[in-house]
Design a protein around this motif. Structure first.
Motif, mmCIF file in Angstrom:
data_model
loop_
_atom_site.group_PDB
_atom_site.id
_atom_site.type_symbol
_atom_site.label_atom_id
_atom_site.label_comp_id
_atom_site.label_asym_id
_atom_site.label_seq_id
_atom_site.Cartn_x
_atom_site.Cartn_y
_atom_site.Cartn_z
ATOM 1 N N TYR A 17 0.814 -1.214 0.000
ATOM 2 C CA TYR A 17 0.000 0.000 0.000
ATOM 3 C C TYR A 17 0.848 1.265 0.000
ATOM 4 O O TYR A 17 0.322 2.359 -0.113
ATOM 5 N N ILE A 63 -5.128 -5.305 12.623
ATOM 6 C CA ILE A 63 -5.448 -5.441 11.199
ATOM 7 C C ILE A 63 -6.960 -5.557 10.995
ATOM 8 O O ILE A 63 -7.522 -4.943 10.072
ATOM 9 N N GLN A 64 -7.634 -6.299 11.842
ATOM 10 C CA GLN A 64 -9.096 -6.394 11.744
ATOM 11 C C GLN A 64 -9.728 -5.020 11.922
ATOM 12 O O GLN A 64 -10.690 -4.674 11.231
ATOM 13 N N HIS A 67 -9.387 -3.067 8.694
ATOM 14 C CA HIS A 67 -10.342 -3.559 7.688
ATOM 15 C C HIS A 67 -11.758 -3.070 7.971
ATOM 16 O O HIS A 67 -12.549 -2.889 7.053
ATOM 17 N N HIS A 68 -12.061 -2.862 9.237
ATOM 18 C CA HIS A 68 -13.406 -2.404 9.609
ATOM 19 C C HIS A 68 -13.432 -0.893 9.885
ATOM 20 O O HIS A 68 -14.376 -0.391 10.472
#
Length: 73
Positions: A17, A63-64, A67-68
């Motif tokens: 990224y 990381i979760q 993503h959210h």
């Protein structure tokens, strides 16, 4: 901290990224095979600067959250 981690065997990888213009450059090191057993993140423009260290479960939660969209990055 980043220098200490590199000395302990960390191999840093630039995030897919990260842009090619030198902005928003992040590197990640998988430290599971070192005495630190976790994941580190650093600014690739300052490789000798500070690094964030996460234990394996904490990194997964981080990381979760990304993503959210729970973190304002």
């Amino acid at each position: 901290m980043a220098h200490e981690l590199t000395g302990a065997g960390a191999r840093w990888f630039k995030s897919s990224y990260s842009d090619g213009a030198g902005n928003n450059c992040v590197e990640v090191a998988d430290l599971t095979g070192t005495p630190y057993v976790g994941v580190a993140i650093r600014d690739s423009k300052e490789p000798e600067g500070a690094a964030l260290f996460f234990g394996p479960s904490s990194f997964s939660v981080f990381i979760q959250g990304i993503h959210h969209a729970r973190h304002d990055l």
